[in-house]
Design a protein around this motif. Structure first.
Motif, short mmCIF file in Angstrom:
data_model
loop_
_atom_site.label_atom_id
_atom_site.label_comp_id
_atom_site.label_asym_id
_atom_site.label_seq_id
_atom_site.Cartn_x
_atom_site.Cartn_y
_atom_site.Cartn_z
N SER B 36 0.83 -1.21 0.00
CA SER B 36 0.00 0.00 0.00
C SER B 36 0.86 1.26 0.00
O SER B 36 0.37 2.35 -0.27
CB SER B 36 -0.96 -0.01 1.20
OG SER B 36 -0.26 0.26 2.40
N PHE B 37 2.15 1.10 0.31
CA PHE B 37 3.06 2.25 0.26
C PHE B 37 3.94 2.21 -1.00
O PHE B 37 4.98 2.84 -1.05
CB PHE B 37 3.97 2.26 1.50
CG PHE B 37 3.20 2.51 2.77
CD1 PHE B 37 2.75 3.78 3.09
CD2 PHE B 37 2.90 1.47 3.63
CE1 PHE B 37 2.02 4.01 4.25
CE2 PHE B 37 2.17 1.68 4.79
CZ PHE B 37 1.73 2.96 5.10
N ASP B 52 1.93 8.33 -0.81
CA ASP B 52 1.27 8.89 -2.01
C ASP B 52 -0.11 8.29 -2.26
O ASP B 52 -1.06 9.00 -2.58
CB ASP B 52 2.14 8.65 -3.26
CG ASP B 52 3.33 9.58 -3.28
OD1 ASP B 52 3.49 10.36 -2.32
OD2 ASP B 52 4.11 9.52 -4.26
N ASN B 53 -0.20 6.95 -2.12
CA ASN B 53 -1.49 6.30 -2.39
C ASN B 53 -2.57 6.82 -1.44
O ASN B 53 -3.71 7.06 -1.85
CB ASN B 53 -1.36 4.78 -2.24
CG ASN B 53 -0.57 4.16 -3.38
OD1 ASN B 53 -0.58 4.68 -4.49
ND2 ASN B 53 0.13 3.08 -3.10
N TYR B 54 -2.20 6.99 -0.18
CA TYR B 54 -3.18 7.44 0.81
C TYR B 54 -3.54 8.91 0.60
O TYR B 54 -4.69 9.32 0.77
CB TYR B 54 -2.64 7.22 2.23
CG TYR B 54 -2.55 5.76 2.59
CD1 TYR B 54 -3.66 5.06 3.01
CD2 TYR B 54 -1.34 5.07 2.46
CE1 TYR B 54 -3.59 3.70 3.31
CE2 TYR B 54 -1.25 3.72 2.74
CZ TYR B 54 -2.38 3.03 3.17
OH TYR B 54 -2.31 1.69 3.46
N PHE B 58 -7.41 10.21 -0.16
CA PHE B 58 -8.16 11.13 0.70
C PHE B 58 -8.28 12.54 0.15
O PHE B 58 -9.08 13.33 0.64
CB PHE B 58 -7.55 11.16 2.10
CG PHE B 58 -7.77 9.88 2.85
CD1 PHE B 58 -9.06 9.49 3.21
CD2 PHE B 58 -6.71 9.04 3.16
CE1 PHE B 58 -9.28 8.30 3.88
CE2 PHE B 58 -6.92 7.84 3.82
CZ PHE B 58 -8.21 7.47 4.19
N THR B 59 -7.47 12.89 -0.84
CA THR B 59 -7.53 14.27 -1.32
C THR B 59 -8.11 14.42 -2.72
O THR B 59 -8.78 15.39 -3.01
CB THR B 59 -6.13 14.92 -1.31
OG1 THR B 59 -5.27 14.14 -2.13
CG2 THR B 59 -5.57 15.00 0.11
N ARG B 60 -7.83 13.44 -3.61
CA ARG B 60 -8.23 13.66 -5.00
C ARG B 60 -9.21 12.64 -5.55
O ARG B 60 -9.87 12.89 -6.56
CB ARG B 60 -6.98 13.67 -5.90
CG ARG B 60 -6.10 14.89 -5.69
CD ARG B 60 -5.03 14.97 -6.75
NE ARG B 60 -4.01 13.95 -6.59
CZ ARG B 60 -2.96 14.07 -5.78
NH1 ARG B 60 -2.79 15.18 -5.09
NH2 ARG B 60 -2.07 13.10 -5.67
N ASP B 61 -9.30 11.47 -4.91
CA ASP B 61 -10.06 10.38 -5.52
C ASP B 61 -11.56 10.49 -5.23
O ASP B 61 -12.04 10.08 -4.16
CB ASP B 61 -9.50 9.04 -5.01
CG ASP B 61 -10.08 7.87 -5.77
OD1 ASP B 61 -11.09 8.06 -6.45
OD2 ASP B 61 -9.52 6.77 -5.67
N ARG B 62 -12.29 11.00 -6.21
CA ARG B 62 -13.74 11.16 -6.03
C ARG B 62 -14.45 9.82 -6.00
O ARG B 62 -15.45 9.63 -5.33
CB ARG B 62 -14.31 12.03 -7.16
CG ARG B 62 -14.06 13.52 -6.94
CD ARG B 62 -14.78 14.33 -7.97
NE ARG B 62 -14.27 14.08 -9.31
CZ ARG B 62 -14.81 14.55 -10.42
NH1 ARG B 62 -15.89 15.30 -10.35
NH2 ARG B 62 -14.29 14.31 -11.60
N SER B 262 -4.20 -2.02 -2.54
CA SER B 262 -3.83 -2.40 -1.18
C SER B 262 -4.14 -1.27 -0.20
O SER B 262 -4.59 -1.51 0.92
CB SER B 262 -2.34 -2.74 -1.10
OG SER B 262 -2.05 -3.83 -1.93
N ALA B 263 -3.90 -0.04 -0.64
CA ALA B 263 -4.19 1.11 0.23
C ALA B 263 -5.69 1.18 0.53
O ALA B 263 -6.10 1.41 1.68
CB ALA B 263 -3.71 2.41 -0.43
#
Lengths: 420, 295
Positions: B36-37, B52-54, B58-62, B262-263
């Protein structure tokens, strides 16, 4: 002395390029007829060249996942049937599969045109051999059009006009065409076709690796597709979704002729024709819009036979690939179960023996004779497909306008392309 | 004291399970945390990507936000309804009726079929536009409902599939109801307590440990739901049935973005863990164990 002679024989055998008897594996996806034909072909080719080949076959669903997992673990079969759009996923640098040019002494590459081989070449490495070339073609249910008193359409205008006649003469639940819903593939291909016809360009500009269409051009394509739903030419997205996640050819409305046309791969003719209760599907020339710059045919290698880069017996695998695609034992056993063969000798052999369904032959002829810009494999990249599908669905449900959708698609696809 | 040989024999018995636990659960569990990392597409070795994945999630993935909302809605709708329905049926089946064993078996059958693909396909036909449910509705003069095509109905239809498989929770409730001491009901009846009063003041408190157990089990299962929405609607329309397990599957096996998948899986795991911990913490206030002095 005996040992020396044996060693000499081995050296000579290697030197002449012969492959010792090997245990190989071959994986593919398909339906029952393809499974049976391929197993027979492997038996015939195995006996001819002295190898044994273990078959590994599944349906389409889940096959890509299986191959991906095997490639990641280095446990893939020696010979694999690979979908052409998978090349950027599995072999971005061209080293995902064995370079078949290294086996030019075994495989007769002259049976394919340069363009065909180029389409399977990544970074100068020949990643697979095109088994057949396929393309999208329009099929119509002639029996339904006859009932409506209409000839089969020859352009989009006639098809759109047919909708009103269908509703009036046959009923509100009759549609002359289908291109919506489900995974959105029908809508995506329809929008792409119309936009290509209006612009003369494929989605991706190969020079710049960016979207070739302007948002305004794509907007027209989206509006065209929306118009089809509004005029009852095709079922609306919501109507399609109401039936659940079911393929068009499984629908009673399809077999009963209430949905009387679609735009499908030529190689799937049998799959769509088999359920038709009355008469049969007739393939027609690609419909074009007013002022079309091109027919915009969506043509591509349907699948490739590749050899694993990890194969312990690549030369033996090459012998089997050549047998399947270029030698009579393989050609006759496989028949047209993977569409019309791309190999010249295979196509000629089957044509002479009359083994190809005439309708399939006609559909394939239409695809091969139509013109259009080269189709980029990125058209079928999962991220690109997702952007198109989600956005077109939002338009169909009235959440965004066609102009907003066009801008979103262009921006989104450019983001994806920037990663390559 | 156990002899040396017996001890090894015991270990030999559990060895297959321990090996399975490591190979199929523990190692993938730890590996997925590491992945996940990373940026990992199966074809190239994983590349360390930090958080980055997290950050992306939480910031861009609608899509993630939409999928998370749908998942929470599904769980909060499904679990209470299923528990209430299972308890209701168990309560009825607790009466000494004629052919009661036949009824108990019949009500458990849907759970034997489970969340199988075949049942999901059946569900698709029952609720399709021209399916059985709409045929019944129109037969009684109603308007057909667009169960799968209308985003406001689709999740509810998937929820019904889960509700229908209430058997396992029901059997556990039934066992709990049968273990309640009958003298308590007799005493309540002598004191003039009505049925509702008896249910809320005797039955319900005494089966709270079982309610708690079923709550945890059903919640965890609901968060992992995949078959129903995948087969029936493929997550649509407008991602209204796009539960997080579908999103994980598509990221992992359609786009081969194993790091990102995985994230998402780890975020789902943390959500389940937090809600489970909350349930355990709250249980001190509403779960009663016989012999527990706090009760």
């Amino acid at each position: 002395m005996k040992r020396m002679m044996t060693a000499l024989a081995v050296v000579l055998a290697c030197g002449t390029g012969a492959a010792a008897a090997a245990d190989l594996r071959m994986s593919w996806w398909g339906g029952d007829s393809r499974h049976a034909a391929t197993q027979a072909a492997l038996k015939a080719c195995g006996e001819k060249h002295g190898h044994t080949i273990q078959p590994e076959f599944t349906g389409w669903s889940g096959h890509q996942e299986k191959v991906a997992t095997q490639l990641a673990g280095g446990t893939e079969a020696d010979i694999m049937q690979i979908n052409w759009p998978w090349l950027p996923l599995f072999s971005l640098e061209g080293d995902g599969f064995a370079d078949l040019k290294a086996f030019a002494d075994i495989i007769d590459l002259s049976q394919w045109s340069k363009a065909q081989l180029d389409s399977a070449t990544v970074n100068g490495r020949l990643n697979g051999l095109p088994v057949s070339t396929t393309g999208r073609v329009f099929f119509f249910n002639k029996a339904t059009f006859d009932k409506a008193g209409l000839p089969l359409p020859s352009d989009w205008g006639e098809l759109i006009a047919a909708a009103a006649v269908f509703k009036e003469k046959l009923g509100e639940d009759y549609y002359p065409f289908d291109a919506q819903g489900g995974d959105g593939l029908g809508a995506i291909l329809n929008v792409s076709l119309v936009t290509t016809q209006m612009t003369g360009k494929d989605l991706v500009d190969p020079e710049t690796n960016t979207v070739a269409w302007t948002p305004e051009e794509l907007q027209k394509g989206i509006e065209f597709n929306q118009n089809l739903a509004e005029k009852g030419v095709i079922r609306g997205w919501k109507t399609v979704a109401a039936g659940g996640n079911v393929s068009l050819f499984e629908l009673p409305a399809w077999s009963e002729g209430k949905i009387a046309g679609s735009y499908e791969w030529d190689s799937t003719y049998k799959k769509f024709n088999d359920p038709i209760a009355e008469g049969s599907l007739v393939p027609v020339d690609i419909l074009t819009v007013d002022g079309a710059v091109t027919q915009g045919v969506y043509r591509k290698p349907s699948m490739l036979f590749s050899i694993s880069r990890n194969s312990e017996n690549p030369r033996a695998a090459a012998q089997i690939v050549n047998c399947l695609l270029n030698e009579p034992e393989g050609i006759n056993a496989l028949g047209d179960t993977r569409g019309i063969p791309a190999s010249r000798i295979a196509a000629q052999t089957l044509a002479e023996s009359g083994a190809i369904d005439p309708n399939l032959l006609q559909a394939h002829k239409i695809v091969m004779e139509a013109e259009g810009p080269t189709v980029s494999p990125f058209n079928e990249h999962p991220d690109v497909r997702e952007i198109f599908a989600d956005t077109l669905e939002a338009v169909a449900y009235g959440q965004i306008s066609a102009a907003e959708a066009a801008q979103e698609i262009v921006d989104g696809v450019n983001d994806v392309l920037a990663g390559f | 004291m156990m002899g040396g040989e017996s001890r090894y024999l015991g270990l030999a018995y559990v060895a297959p399970y321990i090996a399975g636990l490591f190979v199929f659960t523990a190692i993938p569990f730890v590996a997925s945390l590491y992945l996940s990392f990373t940026d990992y597409n199966l074809m190239r070795p994983p590349r360390w990507a930090g958080i980055d994945n997290y950050v992306e999630l939480f910031t861009r993935d609608r899509t993630f936000r939409k999928s998370l909302t749908v998942t929470l809605l599904y769980v909060f709708m499904t679990v209470p309804l299923k528990l209430a329905f299972a308890l209701f049926i168990a309560y009825i089946l607790n009466y000494r009726l004629k052919f009661i064993n036949l009824f108990r078996t019949a009500y458990y059958v849907p759970s034997i079929l489970g969340g199988s693909i075949a049942v999901a396909v059946l569900w698709r036909y029952i609720f399709a536009d021209a399916g059985l449910v709409n045929m019944l509705i129109t037969a009684f003069g109603g308007e057909p409902v667009n169960w799968f095509g209308d985003p406001s109905n689709a999740l509810f239809t998937i929820t019904l599939l889960r509700l229908w498989q209430f058997g396992s929770a029901m059997v556990i409730f039934l066992a709990a109801l049968q273990s309640i001491d009958k003298t308590l009901y007799e005493a309540a009846a002598i004191d003039g307590a009505g049925k509702w009063h008896t249910f809320f003041h005797i039955t319900l408190p005494l089966i709270t440990p079982v309610i708690f157990f079923n709550l945890i089990m059903q919640m965890v299962q609901a968060f992992q739901e995949f078959n129903g929405p995948y087969v029936i609607t493929e997550g649509g329309p407008l991602k209204s049935t796009y539960l997080l397990p579908l999103y994980i599957y598509e990221e992992a096996f359609k786009k081969f973005d194993m790091g990102y998948a995985s994230a998402i899986a780890w975020v789902l795991f943390v959500i389940i863990m937090v809600l489970t911990l909350i349930a355990f913490w709250s249980s001190r206030h509403w779960v009663y164990y016989a012999g527990d002095k706090r009760s």
